[in-house]
Write an enzyme that holds these catalytic residues in place. Structure first.
Site, PDB file in Angstrom:
ATOM      1  N   ASN A  61       1.234 -12.288   1.332  1.00 15.03           N
ATOM      2  CA  ASN A  61      -0.184 -12.633   1.298  1.00 15.03           C
ATOM      3  C   ASN A  61      -0.615 -12.941  -0.144  1.00 15.03           C
ATOM      4  O   ASN A  61       0.186 -12.923  -1.066  1.00 15.03           O
ATOM      5  CB  ASN A  61      -0.990 -11.478   1.906  1.00 15.03           C
ATOM      6  CG  ASN A  61      -2.238 -11.952   2.619  1.00 15.03           C
ATOM      7  OD1 ASN A  61      -2.916 -12.857   2.156  1.00 15.03           O
ATOM      8  ND2 ASN A  61      -2.543 -11.322   3.739  1.00 15.03           N
TER       9      ASN A  61
ATOM     10  N   HIS B  41       9.219  -1.116 -20.340  1.00 15.49           N
ATOM     11  CA  HIS B  41       9.218  -0.993 -21.802  1.00 15.49           C
ATOM     12  C   HIS B  41       9.514   0.448 -22.173  1.00 15.49           C
ATOM     13  O   HIS B  41       9.111   1.377 -21.464  1.00 15.49           O
ATOM     14  CB  HIS B  41       7.866  -1.433 -22.369  1.00 15.49           C
ATOM     15  CG  HIS B  41       7.515  -2.835 -21.999  1.00 15.49           C
ATOM     16  ND1 HIS B  41       8.014  -3.919 -22.667  1.00 15.49           N
ATOM     17  CD2 HIS B  41       6.744  -3.329 -20.997  1.00 15.49           C
ATOM     18  CE1 HIS B  41       7.552  -5.023 -22.106  1.00 15.49           C
ATOM     19  NE2 HIS B  41       6.784  -4.694 -21.087  1.00 15.49           N
TER      20      HIS B  41
ATOM     21  N   ALA C  72      -1.182  -3.589   1.409  1.00 15.40           N
ATOM     22  CA  ALA C  72      -2.007  -4.194   0.364  1.00 15.40           C
ATOM     23  C   ALA C  72      -2.065  -3.313  -0.875  1.00 15.40           C
ATOM     24  O   ALA C  72      -2.205  -2.099  -0.787  1.00 15.40           O
ATOM     25  CB  ALA C  72      -3.424  -4.429   0.893  1.00 15.40           C
TER      26      ALA C  72
ATOM     27  N   ALA D  43      -0.850   1.105   2.120  1.00 15.06           N
ATOM     28  CA  ALA D  43      -1.667   0.379   1.144  1.00 15.06           C
ATOM     29  C   ALA D  43      -1.997   1.260  -0.061  1.00 15.06           C
ATOM     30  O   ALA D  43      -2.284   2.442   0.075  1.00 15.06           O
ATOM     31  CB  ALA D  43      -2.953  -0.103   1.806  1.00 15.06           C
TER      32      ALA D  43
ATOM     33  N   THR E  61       7.599   5.029  -7.079  1.00 17.84           N
ATOM     34  CA  THR E  61       8.292   5.401  -8.311  1.00 17.84           C
ATOM     35  C   THR E  61       9.687   5.968  -8.059  1.00 17.84           C
ATOM     36  O   THR E  61      10.429   6.215  -8.999  1.00 17.84           O
ATOM     37  CB  THR E  61       7.471   6.431  -9.115  1.00 17.84           C
ATOM     38  OG1 THR E  61       7.294   7.599  -8.299  1.00 17.84           O
ATOM     39  CG2 THR E  61       6.109   5.872  -9.501  1.00 17.84           C
ATOM     40  N   LYS E  62      10.026   6.196  -6.771  1.00 19.38           N
ATOM     41  CA  LYS E  62      11.357   6.688  -6.395  1.00 19.38           C
ATOM     42  C   LYS E  62      11.825   5.921  -5.167  1.00 19.38           C
ATOM     43  O   LYS E  62      11.007   5.425  -4.388  1.00 19.38           O
ATOM     44  CB  LYS E  62      11.315   8.185  -6.088  1.00 19.38           C
ATOM     45  CG  LYS E  62      11.044   9.045  -7.311  1.00 19.38           C
ATOM     46  CD  LYS E  62      11.107  10.520  -6.974  1.00 19.38           C
ATOM     47  CE  LYS E  62      10.863  11.340  -8.238  1.00 19.38           C
ATOM     48  NZ  LYS E  62      10.846  12.786  -7.957  1.00 19.38           N
TER      49      LYS E  62
ATOM     50  N   ARG F   8       6.273  10.395   7.236  1.00 18.34           N
ATOM     51  CA  ARG F   8       6.955  10.738   8.486  1.00 18.34           C
ATOM     52  C   ARG F   8       8.009   9.689   8.793  1.00 18.34           C
ATOM     53  O   ARG F   8       8.023   8.609   8.191  1.00 18.34           O
ATOM     54  CB  ARG F   8       5.961  10.799   9.645  1.00 18.34           C
ATOM     55  CG  ARG F   8       5.275   9.481   9.960  1.00 18.34           C
ATOM     56  CD  ARG F   8       4.324   9.625  11.140  1.00 18.34           C
ATOM     57  NE  ARG F   8       3.628   8.398  11.460  1.00 18.34           N
ATOM     58  CZ  ARG F   8       4.106   7.414  12.221  1.00 18.34           C
ATOM     59  NH1 ARG F   8       5.329   7.483  12.726  1.00 18.34           N
ATOM     60  NH2 ARG F   8       3.363   6.345  12.489  1.00 18.34           N
TER      61      ARG F   8
END
Length: 200
Positions: free
Chosen positions: A84, A114, A141, A159, A164-165, A182
């Site tokens: 989208n 960085h 989203a 959304a 991060t993992k 779940r």
């Protein structure tokens, strides 16, 4: 090893290198052309995407505007991927998205990072780590996916999540940082949204 050769190595490099900037500019010119197509120019869009992306399967559709550091040069889409509006691909190294995956509006997939050390950031050092998203995923989203992440097949990322993992296959995961809510289960075979039954 030149800075250009370090793009896919995970090593620190300087993205302002002359060779890198020259190649990147060529890619951004094509991205500009894609983003300035008219809604009726679907054939032109499809042709441009095939030129821009490392790989793009049949039946893919990307709503402009698309934002990408390298215009998709290091992006590998399977078939029937839908993205989208306002997809942002920080594609300094490889980003792979499997068949039939859907990306909601304002999704960011970043393969570049960085260093934490100030002295290195002052000199504009960067490193890259590839991102892989499996088949049949739904990335909601506003999701942000950071460098080096793998998301398994059939998984839904809610959304606004910040991934991060790594997230395994066949789960619903949400939040910041994104966590497994779940497993996808029998209930999902009967209901598609809250109390709405599947009647197909």
């Amino acid at each position: 090893m030149s800075d250009f050769e370090k793009l896919h190595s995970g090593e620190l490099y300087l993205p302002g290198d002359e060779e890198i900037m020259k190649e990147q500019l060529k890619c951004l010119e094509k991205l500009y052309d894609f983003n300035n197509t008219r809604p009726s120019e679907s054939d032109k869009r499809e042709k441009l995407l095939k030129e821009m992306f490392a790989e793009i399967g049949d039946g893919c559709y990307i709503e402009p505007p698309l934002h990408a550091n390298w215009g998709g040069r290091h992006v590998h889409f399977g078939k029937n991927v839908y993205a989208n509006f306002n997809l942002t691909l920080v594609d300094d190294t490889h980003i792979t998205v499997g068949d039939h995956t859907m990306l909601g509006p304002n999704v960011t997939i970043a393969s570049a990072g960085h260093p934490i050390l100030t002295e290195l950031r002052e000199k504009a050092y960067q490193y890259n780590a590839s991102v892989r998203i499996g088949r049949n995923c739904w990335i909601g989203a506003g999701v942000i996916i950071v460098p080096g992440i793998t998301i398994g097949d059939n998984t839904v990322i809610g959304a606004g999540s910040v991934v991060t993992k790594d997230i395994p296959e066949n789960v619903v995961a949400v939040g910041n940082p994104c966590r497994i809510l779940r497993e996808i289960n029998e209930h999902d075979k009967e209901y598609y949204f809250k109390d709405k039954k599947i009647n197909l």
